[in-house]
Motif scaffolding. Structure first.
Motif, short mmCIF file in Angstrom:
data_model
loop_
_atom_site.label_atom_id
_atom_site.label_comp_id
_atom_site.label_asym_id
_atom_site.label_seq_id
_atom_site.Cartn_x
_atom_site.Cartn_y
_atom_site.Cartn_z
N CYS A 215 57.22 50.57 37.33
CA CYS A 215 58.50 50.36 38.02
C CYS A 215 58.33 50.30 39.54
O CYS A 215 59.16 49.71 40.23
CB CYS A 215 59.50 51.45 37.64
N ALA A 216 57.26 50.88 40.05
CA ALA A 216 57.00 50.82 41.49
C ALA A 216 56.72 49.39 41.95
O ALA A 216 57.04 49.02 43.07
CB ALA A 216 55.83 51.73 41.85
N ILE A 217 56.13 48.57 41.08
CA ILE A 217 55.86 47.18 41.45
C ILE A 217 56.83 46.21 40.80
O ILE A 217 56.86 45.03 41.16
CB ILE A 217 54.41 46.76 41.13
N ALA A 218 57.61 46.69 39.83
CA ALA A 218 58.59 45.85 39.16
C ALA A 218 59.89 46.62 38.99
O ALA A 218 60.29 46.97 37.88
CB ALA A 218 58.05 45.40 37.80
N PRO A 219 60.58 46.90 40.13
CA PRO A 219 61.84 47.65 40.03
C PRO A 219 62.83 46.94 39.12
O PRO A 219 62.92 45.72 39.13
CB PRO A 219 62.35 47.68 41.47
N GLY A 220 63.51 47.70 38.32
CA GLY A 220 64.50 47.12 37.42
C GLY A 220 63.93 46.66 36.09
O GLY A 220 64.67 46.20 35.22
N LEU A 221 62.62 46.77 35.92
CA LEU A 221 62.01 46.39 34.66
C LEU A 221 62.50 47.33 33.56
O LEU A 221 62.46 48.54 33.71
CB LEU A 221 60.48 46.49 34.76
N GLY A 222 62.98 46.77 32.49
CA GLY A 222 63.47 47.58 31.38
C GLY A 222 62.33 48.24 30.63
O GLY A 222 61.24 47.67 30.50
N ARG B 73 33.77 32.59 33.31
CA ARG B 73 34.50 33.75 32.78
C ARG B 73 34.92 34.66 33.93
O ARG B 73 34.07 35.10 34.71
CB ARG B 73 33.56 34.54 31.87
N VAL B 74 36.22 34.95 34.03
CA VAL B 74 36.70 35.85 35.08
C VAL B 74 37.55 36.96 34.47
O VAL B 74 38.17 36.78 33.42
CB VAL B 74 37.53 35.13 36.17
N LEU B 75 37.54 38.09 35.14
CA LEU B 75 38.46 39.18 34.80
C LEU B 75 39.69 38.96 35.67
O LEU B 75 39.62 39.06 36.89
CB LEU B 75 37.84 40.54 35.09
N SER B 76 40.80 38.61 35.05
CA SER B 76 42.04 38.35 35.76
C SER B 76 42.87 39.63 35.73
O SER B 76 43.26 40.11 34.67
CB SER B 76 42.78 37.20 35.07
N VAL B 77 43.14 40.18 36.91
CA VAL B 77 43.80 41.47 37.04
C VAL B 77 45.20 41.29 37.64
O VAL B 77 45.37 40.61 38.65
CB VAL B 77 42.98 42.42 37.94
N ASP B 78 46.18 41.91 36.99
CA ASP B 78 47.57 41.90 37.46
C ASP B 78 48.10 43.33 37.43
O ASP B 78 47.46 44.23 36.90
CB ASP B 78 48.45 41.05 36.53
N ASN B 79 49.30 43.48 37.95
CA ASN B 79 50.02 44.76 37.87
C ASN B 79 49.21 45.92 38.44
O ASN B 79 49.23 47.03 37.91
CB ASN B 79 50.44 45.04 36.42
N PHE B 80 48.52 45.66 39.53
CA PHE B 80 47.74 46.69 40.22
C PHE B 80 48.72 47.60 40.95
O PHE B 80 49.50 47.14 41.78
CB PHE B 80 46.79 46.02 41.21
N VAL B 81 48.70 48.87 40.63
CA VAL B 81 49.61 49.81 41.27
C VAL B 81 48.91 51.14 41.49
O VAL B 81 48.15 51.60 40.65
CB VAL B 81 50.92 50.00 40.46
N VAL B 82 49.15 51.72 42.66
CA VAL B 82 48.63 53.04 43.02
C VAL B 82 49.79 53.86 43.54
O VAL B 82 50.51 53.42 44.44
CB VAL B 82 47.55 52.93 44.11
N LEU B 83 49.99 55.04 42.99
CA LEU B 83 51.01 55.97 43.47
C LEU B 83 50.40 57.35 43.59
O LEU B 83 49.97 57.94 42.60
CB LEU B 83 52.20 56.04 42.51
N THR C 173 45.62 39.71 41.37
CA THR C 173 46.90 39.31 41.92
C THR C 173 47.68 40.57 42.27
O THR C 173 47.88 41.43 41.41
CB THR C 173 47.69 38.46 40.91
N LEU C 174 48.07 40.69 43.53
CA LEU C 174 48.80 41.87 43.99
C LEU C 174 50.29 41.59 44.06
O LEU C 174 50.72 40.48 44.37
CB LEU C 174 48.31 42.30 45.37
N SER C 175 51.06 42.63 43.84
CA SER C 175 52.52 42.56 43.96
C SER C 175 52.91 42.30 45.41
O SER C 175 52.16 42.61 46.34
CB SER C 175 53.10 43.90 43.49
N ASP C 176 54.11 41.79 45.61
CA ASP C 176 54.60 41.54 46.96
C ASP C 176 54.71 42.83 47.77
O ASP C 176 54.78 42.79 48.99
CB ASP C 176 55.92 40.79 46.96
N ARG C 177 54.69 43.97 47.13
CA ARG C 177 54.73 45.24 47.87
C ARG C 177 53.50 45.39 48.76
O ARG C 177 53.50 46.16 49.71
CB ARG C 177 54.91 46.41 46.91
N TYR C 178 52.43 44.65 48.46
CA TYR C 178 51.19 44.72 49.24
C TYR C 178 51.06 43.58 50.25
O TYR C 178 50.05 43.48 50.93
CB TYR C 178 49.98 44.72 48.31
#
Length: 182
Positions: A23-30, A88-98, A129-134
């Motif tokens: 939720c820190a990177i996707a506020p409002g996510l159900g 072959r690549v490792l595709s990383v999303d939803n990277f979050v640190v709190l 791929t980083l969230s717009d928060r970064y």
């Protein structure tokens, strides 16, 4: 970095525990949307390997950083994908640190886990791929993104690439390395 942190795959029983991080990177996510996403990624894990062969991690999943008490401080989702330039690549999303005190330590733990995971899966690069928060607010004007904005697009992510062959050798990591990766 605090040695009390460990990178390990998200367990199905921890999906709800990880929800506040996401939720820190996707506020409002159900919560149901998160549960479905996580279950789909965790469902791609390959089950069972021969006892003689070292067990490879799943080609898609979620890696968390937890302290010794099991509290999550960060995570990322990943999937192995083909790429035109890197193979072959490792595709990383939803990277979050709190964390209140050691953001860098958590991030370093996640980054090291990414590299170990990529090497164990035989990937030549890591695309993150980083969230717009970064995304820095004071970024310079650039004609290409400006064209996209003019046409109604908005910037949502930053994507980084680590070419494993350029940075250091691309030999697979022997058993060990990333603890608890299956």
């Amino acid at each position: 970095m605090d040695d009390g942190f460990i990178a390990k795959p998200l367990d199905r029983r921890q999906i709800d525990q990880a929800y506040p991080l996401v939720c820190a990177i996707a506020p409002g996510l159900g919560v149901d949307q998160w549960r479905a996403f996580a279950a789909a990624l965790l469902g791609t894990a390959t089950k069972g390997s021969s006892a003689e062969a070292p067990r490879l991690p799943a080609e898609a999943g979620i890696i968390t950083v937890q302290n010794v008490q099991g509290y999550m401080h960060g995570l990322f989702s990943y999937k192995v994908e083909p790429h035109l330039r890197h193979g072959r690549v490792l595709s990383v999303d939803n990277f979050v640190v709190l964390d209140l005190f050691d953001l860098a330590g958590i991030a370093e733990t996640l980054l090291r886990a990414m590299e170990v995971l990529a090497r164990r899966l035989g990937c030549a690069a890591i695309h993150t791929t980083l969230s717009d928060r970064y995304i820095p607010l004071d970024s310079r004007r650039n004609p290409i993104p400006d064209c996209f904005r003019t046409e109604g697009h908005r910037q949502e992510t930053i994507r980084f690439c680590k070419d494993l062959a350029v940075v250091n050798d691309n030999s697979p990591v022997a058993t060990g390395g990333l603890r608890e990766v299956e």
